[in-house]
Scaffold this motif. Structure first.
Motif, mmCIF file in Angstrom:
data_model
loop_
_atom_site.group_PDB
_atom_site.id
_atom_site.type_symbol
_atom_site.label_atom_id
_atom_site.label_comp_id
_atom_site.label_asym_id
_atom_site.label_seq_id
_atom_site.Cartn_x
_atom_site.Cartn_y
_atom_site.Cartn_z
ATOM 1 N N GLU A 24 -38.078 -0.479 28.483
ATOM 2 C CA GLU A 24 -37.035 -1.459 28.777
ATOM 3 C C GLU A 24 -37.227 -2.768 28.024
ATOM 4 O O GLU A 24 -36.305 -3.591 27.969
ATOM 5 C CB GLU A 24 -36.916 -1.727 30.278
ATOM 6 C CG GLU A 24 -38.214 -1.952 31.003
ATOM 7 C CD GLU A 24 -38.771 -0.689 31.609
ATOM 8 O OE1 GLU A 24 -38.970 -0.663 32.836
ATOM 9 O OE2 GLU A 24 -39.034 0.279 30.871
ATOM 10 N N THR A 75 -42.343 3.166 31.493
ATOM 11 C CA THR A 75 -41.072 2.618 31.979
ATOM 12 C C THR A 75 -41.049 2.521 33.504
ATOM 13 O O THR A 75 -41.734 3.270 34.198
ATOM 14 C CB THR A 75 -39.884 3.488 31.512
ATOM 15 O OG1 THR A 75 -38.657 2.859 31.892
ATOM 16 C CG2 THR A 75 -39.947 4.881 32.124
ATOM 17 N N TYR A 133 -37.855 2.501 34.663
ATOM 18 C CA TYR A 133 -36.505 3.039 34.858
ATOM 19 C C TYR A 133 -36.525 4.204 35.832
ATOM 20 O O TYR A 133 -37.477 5.000 35.863
ATOM 21 C CB TYR A 133 -35.922 3.538 33.547
ATOM 22 C CG TYR A 133 -35.397 2.468 32.611
ATOM 23 C CD1 TYR A 133 -34.766 1.333 33.100
ATOM 24 C CD2 TYR A 133 -35.524 2.612 31.232
ATOM 25 C CE1 TYR A 133 -34.285 0.360 32.243
ATOM 26 C CE2 TYR A 133 -35.048 1.639 30.358
ATOM 27 C CZ TYR A 133 -34.424 0.512 30.878
ATOM 28 O OH TYR A 133 -33.950 -0.442 30.033
ATOM 29 N N ASP A 186 -31.872 7.083 34.675
ATOM 30 C CA ASP A 186 -31.497 6.072 33.682
ATOM 31 C C ASP A 186 -32.245 6.229 32.362
ATOM 32 O O ASP A 186 -32.080 5.405 31.453
ATOM 33 C CB ASP A 186 -31.763 4.665 34.241
ATOM 34 C CG ASP A 186 -30.864 4.339 35.421
ATOM 35 O OD1 ASP A 186 -29.717 4.820 35.428
ATOM 36 O OD2 ASP A 186 -31.304 3.610 36.328
#
Length: 221
Positions: free
Chosen positions: A20, A37, A39, A43
């Motif tokens: 990200e 990540t 996320y 996503d």
């Protein structure tokens, strides 16, 4: 360390290899890439699933997650002066899906569980913090097997030693070297018991039972 075959620390910055943050720069990382990540699994870039990229999903019991997040956000002053002063004031924000400040833990875990159930062809390795603490050698060997890496007992022992919280605090926690002291606190399993009041625990258990009633995930507290 498993991939390199060496129990050595790599050059590091706080944002190293975070999807990200690094975005398209990830492409410049030599293969095999290790990408980190926060996320949700839903996503992630679609190519992750098309190319059957190996996913290592690390989870932790949510009471410890709440305590860890409280200390991390407070130390990093992520909400400035409006951050709750006490843990008991912070906990309702952790439990409230509408006002949650980051990825909602319950949805995050449910998304992983649903994905694994509906997409068994995608390689996902679920590992829990508490299991690593209890059976370090076994879990690291299990991870190596998932990554299709041959390793030795001696290398695993060295990795365990290098990843002790006391050593990571020294290597990764010195601000003079670009480290982040707030990232390394106690590294134990049951510290949440020192922060939850009886009322906090009851409120948490009520939400957990409502949100996770159909989940097959279990956690050690």
């Amino acid at each position: 360390m498993l991939i390199s075959g060496k129990a050595e620390y790599v050059p590091w910055t706080p944002d190293r290899d975070f999807l990200e943050i690094e975005g398209e720069k990830i492409e410049q990382i030599p293969s095999p890439k290790i990408i980190i990540t926060h996320y949700s699994i839903n996503d992630l870039p679609k190519d992750v699933f098309k190319k059957r990229v190996k996913i290592v999903h690390v989870s932790r019991n949510p009471k410890s997650v709440a305590v860890s997040m409280y200390h991390h956000m407070k130390a990093e002053r992520l909400l400035g002066d409006i951050f709750p002063e006490t843990f008991s004031e912070f906990l309702p924000l952790f439990l409230d899906e509408e006002n949650y400040m980051m990825s909602y833990w319950f949805s995050y875990i449910q998304d992983v569980e649903t994905f694994c159930r509906e997409n068994p062809e995608n390689p996902v390795f679920n590992i829990k913090y508490e299991e690593i603490k209890k059976n370090q050698h076994i879990e690291i060997k299990r991870l190596a097997q998932f990554l299709e890496i041959e390793t030795s007992d001696s290398l695993v022992d060295e990795i365990i030693s290098k990843c002790e919280i006391s050593k990571l605090k020294t290597v990764r926690g010195d601000e003079k070297d670009g480290g982040r002291p707030a990232m390394y606190r106690k590294g134990i399993v049951s510290d949440w018991k020192n922060w939850f009041t009886v009322a906090d625990n009851e409120a948490f258990d009520k939400v957990y039972e409502e949100k996770m009633s159909s989940s097959k995930f279990t956690f050690e507290y």
